[in-house]
Design a protein around this motif. Structure first.
Motif, PDB file in Angstrom:
ATOM      1  N   THR A  35      35.771  41.697  29.318  1.00 29.79           N
ATOM      2  CA  THR A  35      36.785  42.383  30.116  1.00 29.79           C
ATOM      3  C   THR A  35      37.070  43.725  29.444  1.00 29.79           C
ATOM      4  O   THR A  35      36.232  44.212  28.692  1.00 29.79           O
ATOM      5  CB  THR A  35      38.025  41.487  30.321  1.00 29.79           C
ATOM      6  OG1 THR A  35      38.877  42.069  31.286  1.00 29.79           O
ATOM      7  CG2 THR A  35      38.790  41.258  29.026  1.00 29.79           C
ATOM      8  N   THR A  36      38.207  44.354  29.717  1.00 27.68           N
ATOM      9  CA  THR A  36      38.503  45.683  29.187  1.00 27.68           C
ATOM     10  C   THR A  36      38.347  45.739  27.663  1.00 27.68           C
ATOM     11  O   THR A  36      38.845  44.862  26.963  1.00 27.68           O
ATOM     12  CB  THR A  36      39.948  46.083  29.564  1.00 27.68           C
ATOM     13  OG1 THR A  36      40.082  45.998  30.979  1.00 27.68           O
ATOM     14  CG2 THR A  36      40.266  47.494  29.098  1.00 27.68           C
ATOM     15  N   ASP A  51      49.781  38.890  32.344  1.00 23.70           N
ATOM     16  CA  ASP A  51      48.578  39.693  32.106  1.00 23.70           C
ATOM     17  C   ASP A  51      48.829  41.146  32.531  1.00 23.70           C
ATOM     18  O   ASP A  51      48.020  41.751  33.236  1.00 23.70           O
ATOM     19  CB  ASP A  51      47.358  39.118  32.839  1.00 23.70           C
ATOM     20  CG  ASP A  51      46.044  39.619  32.239  1.00 23.70           C
ATOM     21  OD1 ASP A  51      46.083  40.525  31.383  1.00 23.70           O
ATOM     22  OD2 ASP A  51      44.982  39.106  32.645  1.00 23.70           O
ATOM     23  N   ASN A  93      42.753  43.448  22.602  1.00 22.46           N
ATOM     24  CA  ASN A  93      41.533  44.117  23.109  1.00 22.46           C
ATOM     25  C   ASN A  93      41.784  45.609  23.287  1.00 22.46           C
ATOM     26  O   ASN A  93      41.756  46.156  24.378  1.00 22.46           O
ATOM     27  CB  ASN A  93      41.047  43.483  24.416  1.00 22.46           C
ATOM     28  CG  ASN A  93      42.072  43.492  25.522  1.00 22.46           C
ATOM     29  OD1 ASN A  93      43.267  43.332  25.275  1.00 22.46           O
ATOM     30  ND2 ASN A  93      41.631  43.679  26.751  1.00 22.46           N
ATOM     31  N   GLY A 140      39.478  45.839  35.486  1.00 24.20           N
ATOM     32  CA  GLY A 140      40.249  44.675  35.913  1.00 24.20           C
ATOM     33  C   GLY A 140      41.679  44.786  35.415  1.00 24.20           C
ATOM     34  O   GLY A 140      41.918  45.256  34.310  1.00 24.20           O
ATOM     35  N   GLY A 141      42.610  44.340  36.229  1.00 27.03           N
ATOM     36  CA  GLY A 141      43.998  44.238  35.787  1.00 27.03           C
ATOM     37  C   GLY A 141      44.899  45.287  36.392  1.00 27.03           C
ATOM     38  O   GLY A 141      44.451  46.341  36.844  1.00 27.03           O
ATOM     39  N   HIS A 167      45.521  32.538  31.836  1.00 23.97           N
ATOM     40  CA  HIS A 167      45.202  32.806  33.247  1.00 23.97           C
ATOM     41  C   HIS A 167      44.174  31.867  33.872  1.00 23.97           C
ATOM     42  O   HIS A 167      43.148  32.305  34.391  1.00 23.97           O
ATOM     43  CB  HIS A 167      44.826  34.264  33.481  1.00 23.97           C
ATOM     44  CG  HIS A 167      43.790  34.881  32.592  1.00 23.97           C
ATOM     45  ND1 HIS A 167      42.643  34.253  32.211  1.00 23.97           N
ATOM     46  CD2 HIS A 167      43.731  36.124  32.052  1.00 23.97           C
ATOM     47  CE1 HIS A 167      41.929  35.059  31.462  1.00 23.97           C
ATOM     48  NE2 HIS A 167      42.576  36.203  31.351  1.00 23.97           N
ATOM     49  N   HIS A 186      46.228  50.410  33.780  1.00 27.90           N
ATOM     50  CA  HIS A 186      45.170  51.423  33.745  1.00 27.90           C
ATOM     51  C   HIS A 186      45.761  52.696  34.344  1.00 27.90           C
ATOM     52  O   HIS A 186      46.825  52.663  34.970  1.00 27.90           O
ATOM     53  CB  HIS A 186      43.949  50.951  34.543  1.00 27.90           C
ATOM     54  CG  HIS A 186      43.348  49.688  33.995  1.00 27.90           C
ATOM     55  ND1 HIS A 186      42.643  49.654  32.815  1.00 27.90           N
ATOM     56  CD2 HIS A 186      43.397  48.408  34.437  1.00 27.90           C
ATOM     57  CE1 HIS A 186      42.264  48.413  32.562  1.00 27.90           C
ATOM     58  NE2 HIS A 186      42.705  47.631  33.530  1.00 27.90           N
ATOM     59  N   HIS A 201      40.479  33.457  27.066  1.00 32.80           N
ATOM     60  CA  HIS A 201      40.030  33.947  28.372  1.00 32.80           C
ATOM     61  C   HIS A 201      38.768  33.154  28.682  1.00 32.80           C
ATOM     62  O   HIS A 201      37.711  33.407  28.099  1.00 32.80           O
ATOM     63  CB  HIS A 201      39.741  35.446  28.286  1.00 32.80           C
ATOM     64  CG  HIS A 201      39.262  36.038  29.569  1.00 32.80           C
ATOM     65  ND1 HIS A 201      39.841  37.146  30.127  1.00 32.80           N
ATOM     66  CD2 HIS A 201      38.269  35.673  30.410  1.00 32.80           C
ATOM     67  CE1 HIS A 201      39.208  37.449  31.262  1.00 32.80           C
ATOM     68  NE2 HIS A 201      38.253  36.564  31.454  1.00 32.80           N
ATOM     69  N   LEU A 238      40.758  41.806  39.078  1.00 37.58           N
ATOM     70  CA  LEU A 238      41.377  41.114  37.945  1.00 37.58           C
ATOM     71  C   LEU A 238      40.357  40.133  37.400  1.00 37.58           C
ATOM     72  O   LEU A 238      39.571  39.558  38.156  1.00 37.58           O
ATOM     73  CB  LEU A 238      42.632  40.371  38.451  1.00 37.58           C
ATOM     74  CG  LEU A 238      43.461  39.551  37.474  1.00 37.58           C
ATOM     75  CD1 LEU A 238      44.110  40.431  36.415  1.00 37.58           C
ATOM     76  CD2 LEU A 238      44.565  38.790  38.242  1.00 37.58           C
ATOM     77  N   ASN A 239      40.370  39.960  36.084  1.00 33.24           N
ATOM     78  CA  ASN A 239      39.509  38.956  35.453  1.00 33.24           C
ATOM     79  C   ASN A 239      40.384  37.853  34.855  1.00 33.24           C
ATOM     80  O   ASN A 239      41.126  38.163  33.948  1.00 33.24           O
ATOM     81  CB  ASN A 239      38.685  39.580  34.312  1.00 33.24           C
ATOM     82  CG  ASN A 239      37.885  40.773  34.777  1.00 33.24           C
ATOM     83  OD1 ASN A 239      37.323  40.767  35.854  1.00 33.24           O
ATOM     84  ND2 ASN A 239      37.839  41.807  33.947  1.00 33.24           N
ATOM     85  N   HIS A 284      49.160  43.581  27.796  1.00 31.53           N
ATOM     86  CA  HIS A 284      48.248  44.528  27.142  1.00 31.53           C
ATOM     87  C   HIS A 284      48.963  45.878  27.099  1.00 31.53           C
ATOM     88  O   HIS A 284      48.997  46.589  28.102  1.00 31.53           O
ATOM     89  CB  HIS A 284      46.955  44.675  27.948  1.00 31.53           C
ATOM     90  CG  HIS A 284      46.182  43.400  28.125  1.00 31.53           C
ATOM     91  ND1 HIS A 284      45.121  43.051  27.335  1.00 31.53           N
ATOM     92  CD2 HIS A 284      46.330  42.383  29.013  1.00 31.53           C
ATOM     93  CE1 HIS A 284      44.632  41.878  27.721  1.00 31.53           C
ATOM     94  NE2 HIS A 284      45.348  41.455  28.749  1.00 31.53           N
ATOM     95  N   ARG A 317      48.158  48.307  25.054  1.00 30.64           N
ATOM     96  CA  ARG A 317      47.111  49.325  24.896  1.00 30.64           C
ATOM     97  C   ARG A 317      47.154  50.156  23.629  1.00 30.64           C
ATOM     98  O   ARG A 317      46.475  51.203  23.575  1.00 30.64           O
ATOM     99  CB  ARG A 317      47.108  50.275  26.113  1.00 30.64           C
ATOM    100  CG  ARG A 317      46.982  49.599  27.463  1.00 30.64           C
ATOM    101  CD  ARG A 317      45.743  48.765  27.584  1.00 30.64           C
ATOM    102  NE  ARG A 317      45.469  48.391  28.976  1.00 30.64           N
ATOM    103  CZ  ARG A 317      44.631  47.424  29.311  1.00 30.64           C
ATOM    104  NH1 ARG A 317      44.011  46.701  28.390  1.00 30.64           N
ATOM    105  NH2 ARG A 317      44.413  47.140  30.589  1.00 30.64           N
TER     106      ARG A 317
HETATM  107  O1  DOR Z   1      41.616  41.888  34.413  1.00 33.99           O
HETATM  108  C1  DOR Z   1      41.858  41.829  33.215  1.00 33.99           C
HETATM  109  N1  DOR Z   1      42.252  42.909  32.525  1.00 33.99           N
HETATM  110  N2  DOR Z   1      41.723  40.645  32.605  1.00 33.99           N
HETATM  111  C2  DOR Z   1      41.814  40.538  31.270  1.00 33.99           C
HETATM  112  O2  DOR Z   1      41.664  39.450  30.766  1.00 33.99           O
HETATM  113  C3  DOR Z   1      42.052  41.737  30.426  1.00 33.99           C
HETATM  114  C4  DOR Z   1      42.700  42.798  31.183  1.00 33.99           C
HETATM  115  C5  DOR Z   1      42.677  44.149  30.519  1.00 33.99           C
HETATM  116  O3  DOR Z   1      42.854  44.213  29.289  1.00 33.99           O
HETATM  117  O4  DOR Z   1      42.532  45.151  31.214  1.00 33.99           O
END
Ligand code: DOR
Ligand code: ZN
Length: 456
Positions: free
Chosen positions: A156-157, A314, A98, A333-334, A241, A318, A185, A286-287, A66, A68
């Motif tokens: 998620t995010t 993944d 995303n 998450g992440g 994941h 952040h 996911h 984390l997701n 990601h 961003r």
């Molecule tokens: O924890 C996560 N963060 N799981 C995800 O599937 C997306 C990710 C995010 O984009 O921050």
């Protein structure tokens, strides 16, 4: 007879590791592509890279990052994220949609391409989103080179409203028409919201509540539902994941019934278990969540049996402030990971948990094949000269200050690792050496070439 091509670069003296073996060989490169692999290819007057005492690996292909862009560049951007990739020996990334806004239309897909071109230090594929109402956009995104489509069954995010089953099925059909992979996911959104609300009502705020709110069956249910639908729609399906023993068991059962699906585990789900919540708190939110040790052991066993097809990161950055959030429901998450994947996997290899050949297969060869990336995943004539020089014996204490992401905060800070990336080359050009990303951002878009034959 055609005249042999004169190389412009020869990699000498290294041990070339592929998905199925290793040999002391030279690699000759011309115009960014491998033209020969064999004994003693050094040629008078041609630039050489001395790989003596080192392993030479095909560049890794991380199908889950990601970076961003657009809209969340306070967390990461293409320049910083792909710098981290180059430093981690990852020469191709597949970036997730995303973002803000999500990449769910052809117009937004084109906008993203325009935004990131000329700013990437490694090659990149871009996923489109399989949204709640965008089945009509799938074909047009495919025309623009979409690497596949990401379906978030669980929140998620970002603003990724989870599609209902009818919308999912229409999207699966459209992706099947385009002959592209749908990556999922797999968590049941309704269930995880309900469990989350319940824990919040009980006053829980601690990091472990996140794990309790996403029990294994939430993943198993989503996996079962999406595999059932994808088989019916004849869609190429990949589960991102996968995180539980029960989820893996369900995939194995469904494969035995003839369903076809590839699965991925994350480095973080292999190297961290439930005990890590005490040490790292919400940094490792984390997701899907970091799981109990029994799940981690089951994932490693799945790798050993060959049930797991792909390992990815993944990489989910952040900001430092966001990572310091102490209320689990407010925390994101992440966390980052693209730069630390290979050192961690090499450490596992040094411990005998898998071989370096396995790493090449799981992190380069199979992802390139599954997503139909012609030219990636192998060091053979005709393939892109994306390669790494790796010292498998280097003892390194990981220092997060050395990392290249915008916010270099990782749970692996201070970990003692065995094995490091010495240099990374993208299509014959040096992009990273001994701690420093070098040169211009020459990364290009990778488009899927043809149906991904031979994987599952
Ligand atoms: O924890 C996560 N963060 N799981 C995800 O599937 C997306 C990710 C995010 O984009 O921050
Ligand atoms: Zn992700």
């Amino acid at each position: 007879m055609t005249a042999p091509i004169t190389p412009d670069l020869v990699v000498t003296g290294g041990t070339v590791v592929s998905h199925d073996g290793r040999r002391r060989q030279d690699i000759a490169v011309s115009d960014g592509r491998v033209v020969a692999v064999g004994d003693d290819l050094t040629t008078e007057g041609v630039r050489t890279v001395d790989a003596s005492g080192l392993l030479v690996l095909p560049g890794l292909v991380d199908v889950h990052v990601h970076l961003r862009e657009p809209g969340m560049t306070e967390k990461e951007d293409f320049a910083s994220g792909t710098s981290a990739a180059a430093a981690g020996g990852v020469t191709t990334v597949v970036d997730m949609p995303n973002t803000n806004p999500p990449v769910a239309t052809a117009e937004r897909y084109q906008h993203k391409l325009d935004l990131v071109k000329n700013r990437a230090y490694v090659d990149f594929g871009l996923y489109g989103m399989l949204d709640h109402d965008n089945a009509d956009e799938i074909g047009a995104m495919a025309e623009l080179g979409a690497m596949g489509f990401k379906l978030f069954m669980g929140q998620t995010t970002g603003d990724n409203r989870c599609p209902n089953d009818a919308a999912i099925f229409r999207g699966l059909e459209a992706a099947a028409d385009a002959d592209l992979v749908v990556g999922v996911h797999a968590e049941n959104d309704h269930l995880l919201r309900m469990f989350g609300d319940r824990l919040q009502a009980q006053g829980r705020r601690d990091p472990r509540a996140h794990l309790e709110g996403r029990p294994a069956f939430v993943e198993v249910e989503a996996i079962t539902r999406i595999i059932t639908m994808a088989t019916e729609a004849k869609t190429k399906l990949h589960i991102h994941h996968l995180s539980t023993a029960a989820g893996l068991g369900r995939v194995v059962d469904l494969r035995a019934q003839g369903h076809r699906v590839t699965i991925e585990t994350l480095v973080s789900h292999l190297f961290l278990d439930e005990s890590a919540y005490d040490a790292y708190g919400n940094l490792i939110k984390l997701n899907p969540p970091i799981r109990p040790a029994a799940d981690v052991a089951a994932l490693w066993a799945g790798i050993e049996r060959g049930d797991v097809d792909v390992i990815a990161t993944d990489h989910a950055p952040h900001t430092a402030a966001e990572q310091a959030e102490t209320d689990v429901w407010k925390a994101y998450g992440g966390f980052i990971g693209v730069e630390t994947m290979l050192p961690l996997m090499l450490t596992a290899a040094a411990q005998g948990r898998l071989t370096v050949e396995d790493i090449v297969r799981l992190c380069s060869y199979t992802p390139a094949k599954r997503w139909s990336m012609a030219g990636k995943g192998q060091l053979a004539p005709g393939f892109d000269a994306d390669f790494l020089l790796v010292d498998p014996e280097a003892e390194v204490v990981l220092d997060q200050r050395d990392l290249h992401s915008k916010h270099n905060i990782t749970p692996y800070d201070g970990w003692e690792l065995t094995g490091s990336v010495v240099a990374t080359y993208l299509r014959g050009g040096l992009v990273y050496e001994k701690g420093t990303v070098v040169g211009e951002p020459t990364g290009r878009q990778v488009r899927p070439q043809s149906a991904s034959a031979g994987v599952r």
